[in-house]
Design an enzyme around this catalytic site. Structure first.
Site, PDB file in Angstrom:
ATOM      1  N   TYR A 138      -1.179  -9.538   4.968  1.00 14.05           N
ATOM      2  CA  TYR A 138      -0.928 -10.911   5.432  1.00 14.05           C
ATOM      3  C   TYR A 138       0.416 -11.021   6.153  1.00 14.05           C
ATOM      4  O   TYR A 138       1.467 -10.705   5.578  1.00 14.05           O
ATOM      5  CB  TYR A 138      -0.950 -11.850   4.223  1.00 14.05           C
ATOM      6  CG  TYR A 138      -0.674 -13.292   4.532  1.00 14.05           C
ATOM      7  CD1 TYR A 138      -1.675 -14.111   5.046  1.00 14.05           C
ATOM      8  CD2 TYR A 138       0.584 -13.842   4.304  1.00 14.05           C
ATOM      9  CE1 TYR A 138      -1.431 -15.448   5.318  1.00 14.05           C
ATOM     10  CE2 TYR A 138       0.845 -15.180   4.583  1.00 14.05           C
ATOM     11  CZ  TYR A 138      -0.175 -15.973   5.084  1.00 14.05           C
ATOM     12  OH  TYR A 138       0.071 -17.296   5.352  1.00 14.05           O
ATOM     13  N   ASN A 220       3.860  -4.297   3.184  1.00 13.62           N
ATOM     14  CA  ASN A 220       3.986  -5.755   3.219  1.00 13.62           C
ATOM     15  C   ASN A 220       3.949  -6.290   1.786  1.00 13.62           C
ATOM     16  O   ASN A 220       3.081  -7.065   1.421  1.00 13.62           O
ATOM     17  CB  ASN A 220       2.833  -6.344   4.042  1.00 13.62           C
ATOM     18  CG  ASN A 220       2.993  -7.830   4.290  1.00 13.62           C
ATOM     19  OD1 ASN A 220       4.000  -8.264   4.827  1.00 13.62           O
ATOM     20  ND2 ASN A 220       1.999  -8.604   3.923  1.00 13.62           N
ATOM     21  N   SER A 253       0.772  -7.199   0.600  1.00 15.99           N
ATOM     22  CA  SER A 253      -0.185  -6.139   0.297  1.00 15.99           C
ATOM     23  C   SER A 253       0.395  -4.825   0.783  1.00 15.99           C
ATOM     24  O   SER A 253       1.345  -4.799   1.572  1.00 15.99           O
ATOM     25  CB  SER A 253      -1.551  -6.367   0.968  1.00 15.99           C
ATOM     26  OG  SER A 253      -2.254  -7.420   0.352  1.00 15.99           O
ATOM     27  N   SER A 291      -0.961  -9.579  -4.324  1.00 17.53           N
ATOM     28  CA  SER A 291      -0.771  -8.443  -3.426  1.00 17.53           C
ATOM     29  C   SER A 291      -1.933  -7.468  -3.571  1.00 17.53           C
ATOM     30  O   SER A 291      -2.346  -7.134  -4.676  1.00 17.53           O
ATOM     31  CB  SER A 291       0.553  -7.739  -3.755  1.00 17.53           C
ATOM     32  OG  SER A 291       0.839  -6.727  -2.819  1.00 17.53           O
ATOM     33  N   GLY A 292      -2.464  -7.001  -2.455  1.00 22.00           N
ATOM     34  CA  GLY A 292      -3.566  -6.043  -2.475  1.00 22.00           C
ATOM     35  C   GLY A 292      -3.066  -4.634  -2.221  1.00 22.00           C
ATOM     36  O   GLY A 292      -2.574  -4.333  -1.136  1.00 22.00           O
TER      37      GLY A 292
END
Length: 379
Positions: A138, A220, A253, A291-292
């Protein structure tokens, strides 16, 4: 032109392990990387600071090939298309694209069209189907992500650049790839600093067998207070606050691509992918709820031609695989390269304006980082 910033190694910091010639994922045979990005405002004055990264696992191979692959999700608040088939088949047969959260559809459309044109006979005569890998993080803090500005033609340019880089490597050899504010990493942040695209590699010697592990990250993630290195709580020591609210939950992420030319099967590659979080943890990352953290690992060894339904191919495929007793070296190399890839992204990144909230996302102050770490060294 903004001058390039020194890498951690160029700044005098040492790392464990031996890097490859370019200290990036392209040190793995056949792997190539291409970027497209935009940094500024669009014609309507909207913030457009985003992009697309394209990774070709088998470079410019004239026939589409599949290779062993695995997926590992530490925290699934993110997207990586094609992951279900990779989990079930244990193979990857497409480019890998990384972009922003709302551009997954545009990048996916571009990848399908690019594959269908590049490998026309396979699609038109053999009923081959495309399920490309597209992952995201993102960038809505620096980019007007709601404007949906990345289009399929942008992702296609990243794919074409990756193909051109593979062709150029055959003629001139591999060259270092750009890092920081490039490709899908253009608008990303890490620990409240400007983050982005980063990469590193390690060479491995195993009883006469030489191999390479390369890691690429779209970084990120993390808030300022988490940031640390070698036991030094840098984020808590930092004199300048993050541009984001201090009480806001971590939102971001980390997409990680691990490539190797060592002969690993899908199960072994999953075990390798599971080591990526250890490299992240060395810098303080904890994979927050918003967060991924998703990893794709693949091996360029044991490739085979991709086929559709009309030509199913050989009934039996002989496969060489590294003995499990040798995996420790691969695990260690993955942890080392992950840590350095994230730091490389931080050191290479350049400051940029933010979109929401308005302000500036500052790059890591390398001189201050160096001063803090110098203080930590024993006298």
């Amino acid at each position: 032109m903004i001058p390039l910033r020194p890498s951690p190694r160029e700044s005098g910091f040492g790392f464990s392990g031996t890097p490859g010639a370019t200290n990036s994922i392209v040190d793995v045979a056949d792997v190539s990387v291409g970027y497209w990005h935009h940094d500024g405002l669009n014609a309507q004055g909207q913030a457009f600071r985003s992009g697309v990264t394209a990774i070709l696992p088998m470079g410019d191979a004239p026939l589409l090939r599949s290779c062993p692959a695995a997926i590992y999700s530490q925290n699934g608040n993110g997207e990586m298309t094609g992951s279900h088939w990779i989990k079930d088949s244990g193979r990857l047969n497409s480019p890998v694209l990384i972009t922003n959260t709302h551009a997954v559809g545009a990048a996916h459309e571009a990848a399908v069209g690019w594959m269908a044109q590049r490998y026309k006979d396979l699609f038109e005569k053999d009923h081959f189907w495309a399920m490309p890998v597209v992952a995201e993080t993102y960038d809505g803090f620096t980019n007007d992500i709601l404007a949906m500005q990345i289009r399929p033609e942008h992702a296609r340019l990243a794919l074409e650049q990756a193909w051109a880089c593979a062709e150029r490597a055959h003629q001139l050899g591999k060259s270092p790839i750009a890092q920081g504010n490039v490709g899908g990493g253009m608008g990303m942040q890490t620990f409240g600093f400007k983050g982005g695209s980063g990469s590193s590699s390690r060479t491995i010697q195993l009883e006469g067998l030489q191999g390479t592990v390369g890691v690429f990250v779209q970084s990120n993630f993390g808030d300022r207070g988490q940031f640390c290195w070698r036991g030094r709580p840098l984020g808590r020591m930092w004199p300048h606050p993050s541009p984001f609210a201090q009480d806001m939950a971590e939102t971001g992420s980390l997409i990680t691509i691990v490539a190797t030319d060592l002969p690993l099967d899908a199960k072994q590659l999953e075990l390798v992918a599971r080591r990526v979080p250890m490299g992240v943890a060395l810098l303080g990352g904890s994979a927050g709820n918003y967060s991924g953290e998703i990893t794709l690992a693949f091996s360029t060894a044991n490739p085979r031609e991709a086929r559709g339904v009309m030509r199913p191919g050989a009934l039996i495929h002989p496969v060489n695989a590294l003995d499990e007793s040798a995996l420790d070296s691969v695990y260690e190399a993955t942890v080392q390269a992950t840590e350095e890839a994230i730091l490389n992204a931080l050191f290479a990144a350049q400051s940029m304006p933010t979109h929401k909230p308005l302000g500036v996302l500052h790059a890591l102050d390398i001189e201050l980082f160096t001063a803090f770490m110098r203080e930590a060294r024993p006298h």
